[in-house]
Design an enzyme around this catalytic site. Structure first.
Site, PDB file in Angstrom:
ATOM      1  N   HIS A  34      -1.010   3.610  -1.214  1.00 34.96           N
ATOM      2  CA  HIS A  34      -2.223   3.436  -0.414  1.00 34.96           C
ATOM      3  C   HIS A  34      -1.912   3.343   1.065  1.00 34.96           C
ATOM      4  O   HIS A  34      -0.895   2.801   1.481  1.00 34.96           O
ATOM      5  CB  HIS A  34      -3.058   2.241  -0.891  1.00 34.96           C
ATOM      6  CG  HIS A  34      -2.398   0.895  -0.817  1.00 34.96           C
ATOM      7  ND1 HIS A  34      -2.534   0.065   0.264  1.00 34.96           N
ATOM      8  CD2 HIS A  34      -1.637   0.216  -1.705  1.00 34.96           C
ATOM      9  CE1 HIS A  34      -1.897  -1.069   0.042  1.00 34.96           C
ATOM     10  NE2 HIS A  34      -1.326  -1.009  -1.144  1.00 34.96           N
ATOM     11  N   ASP A  69       3.511  -3.401   2.450  1.00 35.30           N
ATOM     12  CA  ASP A  69       2.555  -3.152   1.369  1.00 35.30           C
ATOM     13  C   ASP A  69       1.380  -2.389   1.990  1.00 35.30           C
ATOM     14  O   ASP A  69       0.524  -2.988   2.621  1.00 35.30           O
ATOM     15  CB  ASP A  69       2.107  -4.488   0.782  1.00 35.30           C
ATOM     16  CG  ASP A  69       0.934  -4.388  -0.176  1.00 35.30           C
ATOM     17  OD1 ASP A  69       0.655  -3.279  -0.664  1.00 35.30           O
ATOM     18  OD2 ASP A  69       0.271  -5.431  -0.417  1.00 35.30           O
ATOM     19  N   GLU A 126      -7.474   0.469  -1.531  1.00 35.32           N
ATOM     20  CA  GLU A 126      -6.724  -0.298  -2.538  1.00 35.32           C
ATOM     21  C   GLU A 126      -6.852  -1.789  -2.307  1.00 35.32           C
ATOM     22  O   GLU A 126      -6.978  -2.577  -3.255  1.00 35.32           O
ATOM     23  CB  GLU A 126      -5.251   0.111  -2.501  1.00 35.32           C
ATOM     24  CG  GLU A 126      -4.431  -0.414  -3.692  1.00 35.32           C
ATOM     25  CD  GLU A 126      -3.844  -1.806  -3.482  1.00 35.32           C
ATOM     26  OE1 GLU A 126      -3.330  -2.382  -4.465  1.00 35.32           O
ATOM     27  OE2 GLU A 126      -3.901  -2.337  -2.351  1.00 35.32           O
ATOM     28  N   GLU A 127      -6.822  -2.206  -1.039  1.00 33.58           N
ATOM     29  CA  GLU A 127      -6.812  -3.638  -0.731  1.00 33.58           C
ATOM     30  C   GLU A 127      -8.116  -4.338  -1.094  1.00 33.58           C
ATOM     31  O   GLU A 127      -8.179  -5.563  -1.117  1.00 33.58           O
ATOM     32  CB  GLU A 127      -6.487  -3.863   0.751  1.00 33.58           C
ATOM     33  CG  GLU A 127      -5.080  -3.458   1.171  1.00 33.58           C
ATOM     34  CD  GLU A 127      -3.981  -4.328   0.565  1.00 33.58           C
ATOM     35  OE1 GLU A 127      -4.307  -5.257  -0.216  1.00 33.58           O
ATOM     36  OE2 GLU A 127      -2.803  -4.076   0.855  1.00 33.58           O
ATOM     37  N   ASP A 167       4.017   0.994  -5.208  1.00 34.88           N
ATOM     38  CA  ASP A 167       3.501  -0.052  -4.340  1.00 34.88           C
ATOM     39  C   ASP A 167       4.633  -1.037  -4.083  1.00 34.88           C
ATOM     40  O   ASP A 167       5.795  -0.740  -4.358  1.00 34.88           O
ATOM     41  CB  ASP A 167       2.290  -0.723  -4.992  1.00 34.88           C
ATOM     42  CG  ASP A 167       1.293  -1.276  -3.983  1.00 34.88           C
ATOM     43  OD1 ASP A 167       1.745  -1.839  -2.972  1.00 34.88           O
ATOM     44  OD2 ASP A 167       0.077  -1.158  -4.225  1.00 34.88           O
ATOM     45  N   HIS A 190       1.792  -9.955   1.932  1.00 36.38           N
ATOM     46  CA  HIS A 190       0.553 -10.222   2.668  1.00 36.38           C
ATOM     47  C   HIS A 190       0.774 -11.138   3.868  1.00 36.38           C
ATOM     48  O   HIS A 190      -0.182 -11.679   4.423  1.00 36.38           O
ATOM     49  CB  HIS A 190      -0.541 -10.788   1.751  1.00 36.38           C
ATOM     50  CG  HIS A 190      -1.205  -9.724   0.927  1.00 36.38           C
ATOM     51  ND1 HIS A 190      -2.401  -9.924   0.288  1.00 36.38           N
ATOM     52  CD2 HIS A 190      -0.843  -8.448   0.630  1.00 36.38           C
ATOM     53  CE1 HIS A 190      -2.752  -8.826  -0.366  1.00 36.38           C
ATOM     54  NE2 HIS A 190      -1.810  -7.915  -0.173  1.00 36.38           N
TER      55      HIS A 190
END
Length: 465
Positions: free
Chosen positions: A189, A306, A340-341, A361, A441
């Site tokens: 992504h 990510d 995606e998030e 990922d 994250h």
């Protein structure tokens, strides 16, 4: 000291020259070297007349020039052996410089190169370079047009048909033969975490709402860029409200969330009207500075590894297939999703004939996990349940066959694109792999070895070795 670097524009050459310049400028004192350095840079487009003078004035020569992955013996002899011989002839005089010959000049008979080239570490270096470029493009969920165009252009430059979907993702056809195995879709992504202006406060500062899983306590004190509808970009910083420790006696105990933090704009604003006069409105996108850095020891540190690190892995895989002119044994596609998030990235746009889908990922690193940043992680189960037992088994077999450093883990708080595909009703087998990423994250960290091992597993899984 005078140092000649040939192959000056290659990956290793550029980084070596940058380090030498930092030593000369006094910015890098980690080496016990005299800072009185002059660097001669020589590459394929340098005037050959200069080589003789460079060699005669050099105290040390790094020969990094040569054809990477030569396709024929003649190409090797001319580009690698031939240039190295010329260089040694020029430097074979009294008080000649010390010469370091790179590994690219080691002769390997062409009949033996195919498997070696499949796993050439330069593709991991290429992926790392591309990841750095990709990370520099702001692309919070909902604001991904520039990132998608970058992806499309990169794959098109490699010769692949790449199109931007209605939803804003990118779909790439790598080709491949019709096979009883059916088609395979690899997915990464292009969207990242971020923020959106939720309120322009009376003091001119901004209250945010998160895009994806962005957390205020991870973003506090980070520089941000506010993207206005007019195209203007305005900088600021996410701070705790009343952020001065010498003024706020409850600084340490204050909760951190998007109601207790605010974006302090780097403009002279004291009211909502002042801020609106800059063109900022509710709904504007707020991107957090990634602070990307690749260390000399190979660690890759940045927000949003990510999933931009794995996106670059797929680009490197495609480059390898193109470079080696490989005929794929099955139909293979790549999808870059852009939501995606927030959970619905890959719920659409699956090409006909796809029976298997792999999310590439980030791999989880942390307590209870066995994976490190230097490994590739194979996910057996996440929050959405177990991945295909058959696919996970094949991934483990591929890792073993390619001698990849891998770990198998269960991710307790995780969801991937492929689960959105399953939820949309597609009848496919599914898997998930990725380079190990610590501090997910947040300010994340991986390693070029993790990138390399992820490529190894993909090469083995696709039957390219």
């Amino acid at each position: 000291m005078n140092i000649l670097v040939t192959g000056a524009k290659g990956f290793i050459g550029r980084n070596l020259i940058a380090t030498l310049h930092n030593i000369a400028d006094g910015k890098d004192r980690s080496f016990e070297m005299d800072s009185d350095l002059t660097v001669f840079e020589y590459d394929v487009d340098t005037d050959p007349v200069l080589l003789d003078g460079y060699c005669k004035n050099a105290d040390f020569v790094f020969n990094l020039a040569g054809v990477n992955r030569p396709q024929t013996n003649e190409e090797f002899m001319q580009g690698n052996f031939g240039f190295a011989s010329t260089l040694l002839d020029i430097t074979s005089f009294d008080s000649s410089p010390e010469v370091v010959i790179s590994c690219y000049n080691i002769h390997i008979p062409i009949s033996q190169t195919e498997d070696i080239n499949m796993l050439n570490r330069t593709y991991a270096e290429y992926a790392t370079e591309k990841a750095v470029s990709f990370l520099a493009i702001d692309s919070p969920t909902g604001y991904t047009k520039a990132a998608a165009e970058w992806v499309r252009a990169e794959f098109a430059a490699l010769g692949y048909p790449a199109e931007i979907t209605v939803k804003g993702g990118v779909l790439i056809d790598l080709g491949g033969e019709t096979s009883p195995e059916g088609g395979l879709l690899l997915a990464a992504h292009a969207d990242t975490l971020g923020g959106m202006v939720a309120e322009i406060k009376g003091n001119g500062r901004l209250r945010l709402t998160n895009l994806g899983g962005m957390k205020a306590d991870n973003g506090e004190t980070e520089n941000v860029r506010v993207h206005t509808r007019s195209g203007r970009v305005i900088e600021g910083t996410l701070q705790l409200c009343n952020a001065s420790v010498h003024v706020n006696g409850e600084y340490s105990s204050s909760p951190r969330n998007f109601n207790t933090t605010e974006v302090v704009l780097d403009e002279d604003v004291n009211s909502a009207a002042d801020t609106r006069a800059l063109g900022i409105e509710v709904g504007d996108i707020v991107a957090f500075e990634p602070r990307t850095r690749v260390t000399a020891s190979g660690y890759i540190k940045s927000r949003f590894l990510d999933d931009k690190a794995s996106a670059a892995v797929l680009l490197a895989l495609a480059k390898m297939i193109a470079d080696e002119n490989i005929t794929l044994k099955r139909s293979i596609w790549i999808s870059f999703t852009v939501y995606e998030e927030v959970g619905h990235g890959a719920c659409h746009g699956i090409p006909d004939g796809i029976v298997e889908m792999m999310s590439v990922d980030m791999g989880c690193v942390g307590e209870t996990m066995t994976c490190t940043e230097k490994q590739v992680s194979i996910c057996a189960k996440d929050s959405g349940g177990p991945y295909s037992y058959e696919v996970v088994g094949k991934l483990i077999e591929a890792a073993k066959a390619e001698e990849a450093d891998y770990a198998v883990d269960i991710y307790p708080y995780y969801g991937s694109d492929v689960e959105a595909t399953l939820s949309a009703g597609y009848d496919i087998r599914h898997g998930l792999i990725g380079a190990g990423v610590y501090a997910s994250h947040g300010y994340e960290r991986s390693h070029i070895d993790g990138v390399y091992n992820t490529l190894k597993v993909l090469v083995g899984y696709l039957g390219l070795a």
